[in-house]
Design a protein around this motif. Structure first.
Motif, mmCIF file in Angstrom:
data_model
loop_
_atom_site.group_PDB
_atom_site.id
_atom_site.type_symbol
_atom_site.label_atom_id
_atom_site.label_comp_id
_atom_site.label_asym_id
_atom_site.label_seq_id
_atom_site.Cartn_x
_atom_site.Cartn_y
_atom_site.Cartn_z
ATOM 1 N N ASP A 206 38.924 53.099 33.429
ATOM 2 C CA ASP A 206 39.372 52.540 34.708
ATOM 3 C C ASP A 206 39.484 53.688 35.718
ATOM 4 O O ASP A 206 39.192 54.846 35.400
ATOM 5 N N ILE A 207 39.934 53.382 36.916
ATOM 6 C CA ILE A 207 39.802 54.305 38.058
ATOM 7 C C ILE A 207 40.263 55.747 37.850
ATOM 8 O O ILE A 207 39.833 56.630 38.573
ATOM 9 N N TRP A 280 42.214 52.030 46.841
ATOM 10 C CA TRP A 280 42.841 52.985 45.910
ATOM 11 C C TRP A 280 42.839 54.435 46.404
ATOM 12 O O TRP A 280 43.844 55.134 46.291
ATOM 13 N N TRP A 314 31.356 48.387 35.247
ATOM 14 C CA TRP A 314 31.943 47.197 35.888
ATOM 15 C C TRP A 314 32.202 47.545 37.345
ATOM 16 O O TRP A 314 32.772 48.590 37.662
ATOM 17 N N ASP A 316 33.984 46.862 40.875
ATOM 18 C CA ASP A 316 35.273 46.262 41.235
ATOM 19 C C ASP A 316 35.570 46.376 42.736
ATOM 20 O O ASP A 316 34.914 47.122 43.458
ATOM 21 N N ARG A 413 33.388 41.984 39.722
ATOM 22 C CA ARG A 413 34.509 41.093 39.975
ATOM 23 C C ARG A 413 34.099 40.028 41.009
ATOM 24 O O ARG A 413 34.222 38.853 40.771
ATOM 25 N N TRP A 426 33.607 39.270 35.249
ATOM 26 C CA TRP A 426 34.816 38.931 34.504
ATOM 27 C C TRP A 426 35.681 38.126 35.448
ATOM 28 O O TRP A 426 35.428 38.085 36.657
ATOM 29 N N ASP A 429 41.812 39.430 37.885
ATOM 30 C CA ASP A 429 43.160 39.829 37.457
ATOM 31 C C ASP A 429 44.028 38.625 37.096
ATOM 32 O O ASP A 429 44.866 38.187 37.885
ATOM 33 N N PHE A 462 45.924 40.294 32.156
ATOM 34 C CA PHE A 462 45.911 41.584 32.860
ATOM 35 C C PHE A 462 47.313 41.955 33.351
ATOM 36 O O PHE A 462 47.913 42.924 32.915
ATOM 37 N N HIS A 487 42.013 43.644 28.320
ATOM 38 C CA HIS A 487 42.291 44.534 29.457
ATOM 39 C C HIS A 487 43.673 44.237 30.008
ATOM 40 O O HIS A 487 44.096 43.086 30.047
HETATM 41 C C1 GLC Z 1 41.596 45.760 39.975
HETATM 42 C C2 GLC Z 1 40.743 45.238 38.836
HETATM 43 C C3 GLC Z 1 41.376 45.620 37.513
HETATM 44 C C4 GLC Z 1 41.538 47.125 37.445
HETATM 45 C C5 GLC Z 1 42.357 47.624 38.637
HETATM 46 C C6 GLC Z 1 42.394 49.135 38.713
HETATM 47 O O1 GLC Z 1 42.809 45.127 40.010
HETATM 48 O O2 GLC Z 1 40.555 43.864 38.931
HETATM 49 O O3 GLC Z 1 40.593 45.143 36.441
HETATM 50 O O4 GLC Z 1 42.163 47.487 36.262
HETATM 51 O O5 GLC Z 1 41.769 47.151 39.838
HETATM 52 O O6 GLC Z 1 41.128 49.654 38.847
#
Ligand code: GLC
Length: 679
Positions: A206-207, A280, A314, A316, A413, A426, A429, A462, A487
């Motif tokens: 993830d990020i 983010w 993925w 997003d 997403r 997918w 959230d 989630f 997840h």
């Molecule tokens: C978004 C995505 C989620 C991910 C989060 C952080 O909410 O839908 O799957 O974990 O961002 O990247």
């Protein structure tokens, strides 16, 4: 038969790929909808009204709340980053404007190919009226008539093209978390699965693997040797799948940002500045995914990770999600100022609260930037629903160029119909709620109708804290969803399954997925290659059965199997409707199973927390692997046990291939499996 109706000068969304369809005579539309012009949201718009019969069922609309039958609610097509999937939510992350009215006097499908907002009032304002309203006069509409809902789907899918096919390993179990922060954390996840004998094929990044949330960078303190880690994991049969976000961080010296600015690849404001939004990384620009050269450029960037051995992604935040726009943020600071010396009473308190609460995904912000689409400058809100589609198309086209012979895992997403050719999705959230497990069950066939075959929800939920029993029940359903990924969000209870007590039950359930893989993969591939559905509502298979039409919590998985998942806490069984006599197979593990034939009709069945129950249709075969494995590569797709319910000689067309290449049409991929009648 498909008829195309054109109003005004609609934009080409690229959803439809079937050429040669001439526009039909507008008068023909009257058979289905009454069209009228109307002022909608302060502008000129179109209204399509259809009278429904009491017994009509409305299927479709892909990713949405509520039932398989969409009647009784109002849905909006407006890709939204909304993590609270409530019963009264009107739109989720995707815009899937295809629905089927089935039953009564007429059955037909309608695809509204329009990239801006659409409202589908399916018996909400008036119980027996379907009203589609579009605040735009430039619209393209397709009406599909065929013998049955299933045939309508098939014809629709021929219109919009075949569904994306992921690599075979992507049918294995995936473990994700926002976020695994370091290389060692990733190693630990892998090791704990392997130690406990829990199969696993992928771990998600993830990020936080990025350097300050910048796309196509790696945080070298936390991941000093990503390429090495990728190799190390691959040696254990595990693929690393990084996330890519839509926004590009504004930061001097960051190559992607600087190049994007220099080449003019970002979305602009009315007066030509690069639009600034917050996500983010803080302030970002959005690549203009709708503009061909920008899309090519962004797609090319995936090479950075492909070169490190990555073979899955993925995409997003590509609605795109906006925490704030630069402009709105300034306005909010000013507006708040006014409240400083106020006595906050009933009105002013809520108004004050809403100022900040309404900051993210603010409708107004989507009118503040522009795209260049097919050479035309277009305000974002008019093409809003195409953004995620085109981000994923950017990647898909790049993969085709960079590694034409290899399948790359890709899912997104946000989406629009058409994107199903480039990737899966997918379901966004969700929350660790039992009602979201049910929602997951209901969404699956609706998404299949719209072409999204490779899909699944965040298993276990989630947001919010999960529980061990929810995890078990969700996995018992999740073993049938093509995308099977656990997840969860930062701050929630950890839900890697080795953290729960009942390891054996988890191991067995996930083991079943691997045992069923020959069937799941074969059915997925056949559906994708024939524009069919991997998962269907019961009524598609038993159209004459009035009871089957009302079943909202059982599904047909492929041609041989029906499932009836348990989705209520503390339930140790459930009611099931059998539209024909079927063989129920109760599994505690691949080998520990019992079979019993049940007659057509209503039954109450016991399903303990550690059990998976499925139903094999009469004269059908369920091929399962004799041996499961720790990852897809270890599964034996050749030596199969044929579970069946046969009172005559029965056959099954089995599809299998190497799982990496694209030689789908090879006749050698098909084998006929046969069983003799049981006594
Ligand atoms: C978004 C995505 C989620 C991910 C989060 C952080 O909410 O839908 O799957 O974990 O961002 O990247």
């Amino acid at each position: 038969m498909t008829d195309k109706f054109i109003f005004g000068r609609p934009l080409d969304t690229e959803a439809v790929i079937l050429g040669g369809l001439e526009p039909a005579d507008a008068a023909l539309l009257e058979k289905f909808f009454h069209m009228s012009e109307k002022e909608i949201e302060g502008g000129e718009g179109l209204l399509f009204t259809c009278k429904m019969e009491r017994e009509d069922i409305v299927y479709g609309l892909g990713e949405n709340v509520r039932g398989i039958n969409k009647r009784g609610w109002i849905y909006e097509s407006k890709c939204s980053d909304d993590p609270f999937h409530r019963e009264d939510t009107r739109s989720l992350y995707g815009a899937h404007n295809f629905l089927i009215v089935a039953g009564g006097r007429k059955s037909f499908g309608v695809f509204v190919d329009h990239p801006g907002k659409i409202v589908f009032d399916v018996g909400y304002t008036k119980l027996e009226e379907l009203v589609i309203s579009i605040p735009d006069k430039n619209v393209c509409l397709y009406i599909i008539e065929a013998g049955s809902p299933e045939e309508i789907v098939k014809e629709f899918r021929e219109l919009v093209g075949s569904s994306y096919i992921p690599p075979k390993w992507a049918f294995g179990y995936g473990q994700s978390r926002w976020s695994y922060m370091t290389e060692d954390e990733v190693r630990e996840v892998a090791a704990r699965h392997r130690e406990n004998g829990i199969p696993l094929d992928s771990i998600y990044l993830d990020i936080d693997y990025m350097e300050r949330y910048k796309d196509f960078t790696v945080n070298e303190e936390r991941f000093p040797d990503l390429q090495g880690l990728v190799e190390e994991m691959k040696a254990q049969g595990i693929h690393l799948v990084p996330i890519i976000d839509a926004g590009v961080k504004i930061e001097e010296g960051y190559e992607v940002y600087e190049e994007g600015v220099e080449k003019g690849y970002f979305c602009r404001t009315q007066d030509g500045r690069n639009f600034v939004a917050g996500v983010w990384p803080g302030r970002v620009h959005f690549p203009d995914m709708l503009k061909e050269d920008a899309r090519r450029w962004f797609g090319g960037k995936y090479k950075f990770l492909l070169d490190k051995g990555i073979d899955g992604f993925w995409n997003d935040m590509n609605e795109p999600a906006i925490f704030y726009s630069e402009e709105r943020l300034q306005e909010v600071f000013e507006e708040i100022e006014e409240y400083k010396n106020k006595n906050l009473d009933i009105q002013s308190f809520f108004a004050f609260k809403d100022i900040v609460a309404g900051l993210n995904n603010n409708e107004n912000d989507y009118t503040r930037f522009y795209h260049e689409y097919h050479g035309e400058k277009i305000r974002h809100d008019r093409v809003h629903n195409l953004y995620g589609f085109n981000m994923t198309k950017a990647a898909g086209e790049a993969f085709e160029e960079l590694c034409p012979d290899k399948r790359i895992l890709m899912y997104s997403r946000s989406s629009y119909i058409g994107m199903h050719r480039y990737g899966g999705i997918w379901m966004g959230d969700n929350l660790s709620w039992w009602s979201h497990l049910l929602l997951n069950i209901r969404m699956l066939p609706s998404l299949n109708m719209c072409g999204f075959l490779y899909t699944g929800a965040d298993i276990g939920g989630f947001g919010a804290d999960t529980t061990e029993d929810l995890m078990l029940r969700w996995l018992e359903f999740g073993i049938f969803t093509p995308l099977m990924r656990n997840h969860s969000a930062m701050g929630t209870r950890r839900q890697e399954i080795y953290r729960f007590e009942n390891t054996e039950a988890f191991r067995n359930i996930i083991g079943l997925r691997y045992g069923f893989l020959p069937y799941i993969y074969s059915e997925f591939m056949k559906a994708s290659l024939s524009d069919g559905m991997y998962c269907k509502p019961l009524s598609f298979v038993y159209p004459q059965d009035e009871q089957a039409k009302r079943v909202e919590d059982q599904l047909m998985i492929g041609e041989s199997v029906m499932i009836a998942p348990v989705y209520e806490q503390n339930a140790d069984g459930r009611y099931v409707y059998l539209p024909e006599s079927m063989k129920m197979v109760r599994f505690r593990s691949l080998r520990d199973r019992e079979e019993i034939v049940l007659e057509k009709g209503h039954h109450y069945i016991d399903v303990a927390l550690e059990e998976v129950v499925l139903f094999i249709r009469r004269n059908h075969i369920l091929p399962v692997a004799e041996e499961g494995g720790q990852c897809v590569e270890e599964v034996d797709f050749k030596n199969l046990t044929l579970l069946s319910f046969a009172d005559e000689e029965t056959q099954y067309i089995y599809y299998d291939d190497d799982g990496y290449g694209k030689d789908y049409k090879n006749t050698g991929n098909y084998t006929v499996l046969k069983v003799s009648p049981e006594k």
